[in-house]
Design an enzyme around this catalytic site. Structure first.
Site, PDB file in Angstrom:
ATOM      1  N   SER A   2       0.850  -1.192   0.000  1.00 18.30           N
ATOM      2  CA  SER A   2       0.000   0.000   0.000  1.00 18.30           C
ATOM      3  C   SER A   2       0.885   1.241   0.000  1.00 18.30           C
ATOM      4  CB  SER A   2      -0.856  -0.003   1.281  1.00 18.30           C
ATOM      5  OG  SER A   2      -1.524   1.238   1.427  1.00 18.30           O
ATOM      6  N   TYR A  61      -2.499  -1.282  10.575  1.00 12.20           N
ATOM      7  CA  TYR A  61      -2.561  -1.658   9.149  1.00 12.20           C
ATOM      8  C   TYR A  61      -1.304  -1.153   8.441  1.00 12.20           C
ATOM      9  CZ  TYR A  61      -4.118  -1.517   4.246  1.00 12.20           C
ATOM     10  OH  TYR A  61      -4.206  -1.671   2.877  1.00 12.20           O
TER      11      TYR A  61
HETATM   12  N1  LIG Z   1      -8.625  -0.636  -1.602  1.00  8.24           N
HETATM   13  C1  LIG Z   1      -7.660   0.143  -1.179  1.00  8.24           C
HETATM   14  O1  LIG Z   1      -7.816   1.352  -1.008  1.00  8.24           O
HETATM   15  C2  LIG Z   1      -6.287  -0.443  -0.917  1.00  8.24           C
HETATM   16  C3  LIG Z   1      -5.210   0.441  -0.836  1.00  8.24           C
HETATM   17  C4  LIG Z   1      -3.946  -0.068  -0.611  1.00  8.24           C
HETATM   18  C5  LIG Z   1      -3.764  -1.428  -0.470  1.00  8.24           C
HETATM   19  N2  LIG Z   1      -4.841  -2.265  -0.540  1.00  8.24           N
HETATM   20  C6  LIG Z   1      -4.592  -3.705  -0.374  1.00  8.24           C
HETATM   21  O2  LIG Z   1      -5.058  -4.395  -1.510  1.00  8.24           O
HETATM   22  C7  LIG Z   1      -5.421  -5.724  -1.118  1.00  8.24           C
HETATM   23  C8  LIG Z   1      -6.835  -6.004  -1.635  1.00  8.24           C
HETATM   24  O3  LIG Z   1      -7.732  -5.164  -0.931  1.00  8.24           O
HETATM   25  P1  LIG Z   1      -9.129  -4.713  -1.526  1.00  8.24           P
HETATM   26  O4  LIG Z   1      -9.181  -3.243  -1.401  1.00  8.24           O
HETATM   27  O5  LIG Z   1      -9.363  -5.346  -2.813  1.00  8.24           O
HETATM   28  O6  LIG Z   1     -10.093  -5.302  -0.392  1.00  8.24           O
HETATM   29  P2  LIG Z   1     -11.489  -6.077  -0.480  1.00  8.24           P
HETATM   30  O7  LIG Z   1     -12.335  -5.530  -1.567  1.00  8.24           O
HETATM   31  O8  LIG Z   1     -12.013  -6.040   0.913  1.00  8.24           O
HETATM   32  O9  LIG Z   1     -11.036  -7.553  -0.856  1.00  8.24           O
HETATM   33  C9  LIG Z   1     -10.270  -8.299   0.050  1.00  8.24           C
HETATM   34  C10 LIG Z   1     -10.133  -9.710  -0.450  1.00  8.24           C
HETATM   35  O10 LIG Z   1      -9.337 -10.420   0.513  1.00  8.24           O
HETATM   36  C11 LIG Z   1     -10.020 -11.589   0.886  1.00  8.24           C
HETATM   37  N3  LIG Z   1      -9.715 -11.916   2.284  1.00  8.24           N
HETATM   38  C12 LIG Z   1      -9.777 -11.110   3.357  1.00  8.24           C
HETATM   39  N4  LIG Z   1      -9.484 -11.811   4.471  1.00  8.24           N
HETATM   40  C13 LIG Z   1      -9.256 -13.084   4.064  1.00  8.24           C
HETATM   41  C14 LIG Z   1      -8.932 -14.285   4.743  1.00  8.24           C
HETATM   42  N5  LIG Z   1      -8.804 -14.339   6.081  1.00  8.24           N
HETATM   43  N6  LIG Z   1      -8.748 -15.409   4.014  1.00  8.24           N
HETATM   44  C15 LIG Z   1      -8.904 -15.387   2.662  1.00  8.24           C
HETATM   45  N7  LIG Z   1      -9.219 -14.284   1.970  1.00  8.24           N
HETATM   46  C16 LIG Z   1      -9.393 -13.151   2.667  1.00  8.24           C
HETATM   47  C17 LIG Z   1     -11.503 -11.294   0.692  1.00  8.24           C
HETATM   48  O11 LIG Z   1     -12.207 -12.500   0.424  1.00  8.24           O
HETATM   49  P3  LIG Z   1     -13.265 -13.211   1.420  1.00  8.24           P
HETATM   50  O12 LIG Z   1     -13.909 -12.143   2.239  1.00  8.24           O
HETATM   51  O13 LIG Z   1     -14.189 -13.935   0.485  1.00  8.24           O
HETATM   52  O14 LIG Z   1     -12.429 -14.144   2.222  1.00  8.24           O
HETATM   53  C18 LIG Z   1     -11.457 -10.438  -0.565  1.00  8.24           C
HETATM   54  O15 LIG Z   1     -11.429 -11.251  -1.711  1.00  8.24           O
HETATM   55  C19 LIG Z   1      -5.301  -5.774   0.396  1.00  8.24           C
HETATM   56  O16 LIG Z   1      -4.079  -6.361   0.733  1.00  8.24           O
HETATM   57  C20 LIG Z   1      -5.325  -4.310   0.792  1.00  8.24           C
HETATM   58  O17 LIG Z   1      -4.668  -4.089   2.009  1.00  8.24           O
HETATM   59  C21 LIG Z   1      -6.086  -1.809  -0.774  1.00  8.24           C
END
Ligand SMILES: NC(=O)c1ccc[n+]([C@@H]2O[C@H](COP(=O)([O-])OP(=O)(O)OC[C@H]3O[C@@H](n4cnc5c(N)ncnc54)[C@H](OP(=O)(O)O)[C@@H]3O)[C@@H](O)[C@H]2O)c1
Length: 264
Positions: A147, A160
């Protein structure tokens, strides 16, 4: 430069929503037509993805060590051509240390495990397979998603940011250790992006006014993956990277070389 277009089989850990699901779709659409395996905990989402032609595996990255080993072994045995893994599963919690009694230490431990410890554990378990694949001349890729907050902490989500900073630091060292192996580390560093990450905090409606649309993010991330960049920082994360991270990986490389010279 080896890049994601060389991949034949890619696992996306955490692909039932957001960034992981969007990257999985873009990877599947590559002209090289890799096999794409998606994981997550929600079976109904996995069923939808199976209908779209993805391979699916239900998995909770918060499983204990034996559970993670079983997950990795079963994926490797079912998909022996696996050469790439994206680690997208991640969670985010707000903590207010001015009200220490409100800090939920179970949430803190889950966040640390999901965002850092489980990923390093899975990488450790995947590496024997990926090193073997790479030794045949097939490039292999490990792609952690960190991130922009790994570079410039956001104090409203202090732990985080610390997990992402830890994963970022680990990714630099891992890349250095694997330099001559044919296993490449590509770190994807998103800015604030449209996803479900903030839904449970009740913040998504207001954040949606400022976050980067998922399509825009995915297109930019795919450009970096197709170039084979070691770091793929995007948007605000790219600005932070430019300002605070320039030269860090090179300095780490120099320190590693000096240490090898001294210790043999
Ligand atoms: N969106 C942002 O602004 C942002 C910014 C910087 C970095 N990121 C990073 O990008 C990555 C993806 O985030 P996102 O924004 O796409 O979030 P999201 O929409 O909440 O998706 C998160 C994904 O992770 C899976 N997940 C969460 N906990 C899990 C567990 N215990 N076991 C297996 N799967 C799990 C969820 O699937 P299930 O719930 O089906 O398990 C879902 O598919 C993360 O690492 C996040 O920190 C996001």
């Amino acid at each position: 430069m080896p890049n994601i277009s060389d991949s034949k089989c890619i696992l996306v850990v955490g692909a039932t929503a957001g960034i992981g699901r969007a990257l999985a779709a873009s990877l599947k659409a590559l002209p090289s037509k890799p096999k794409v395996i998606v994981t997550g905990r929600r079976q109904e989402r996995l069923d939808e993805l199976a209908k779209q032609g993805f391979e699916t595996v239900k998995a909770d990255v918060n499983a204990d060590r034996a559970g993670l080993k079983q997950f990795v072994d079963s994926v490797v045995s079912k998909y022996p051509d696996l050469d790439s893994v994206i680690f997208s599963a991640g969670i985010q919690h707000e903590f207010d240390f001015t009200k220490p009694e409100s800090v939920n230490l179970d949430n803190l431990a889950d966040e640390l495990n999901t965002n850092y410890l489980a990923i390093v554990t899975m990488i450790t378990y995947f590496l024997p397979h990926l090193l073997k694949v790479a030794s045949t001349g097939q490039p292999a890729f490990i792609m952690p998603i960190t991130s922009g907050l790994a570079i410039v902490p956001g104090p409203w989500v202090p732990c985080y940011c610390a997990t992402k900073a830890a994963l970022h630091s680990y990714s630099i060292s891992l890349n250095e250790q694997l330099l001559d192996t044919g296993v490449h580390v590509i770190e994807i560093m998103p800015p604030l992006v449209e996803s479900e990450l903030h839904d449970h905090q009740g913040k998504s409606p207001s954040l949606s006014k400022v976050w980067m649309p998922l399509d825009e993010f995915t297109n930019k991330a795919m450009e970096g993956l197709k170039r084979g960049d070691t770091f793929v920082p995007i948007g605000m994360a790219a600005q932070g990277f430019e300002k605070f991270e320039k030269g860090k990986a090179e300095a780490s490389h120099g320190a590693f070389m000096n240490m090898k010279k001294v210790t043999g």
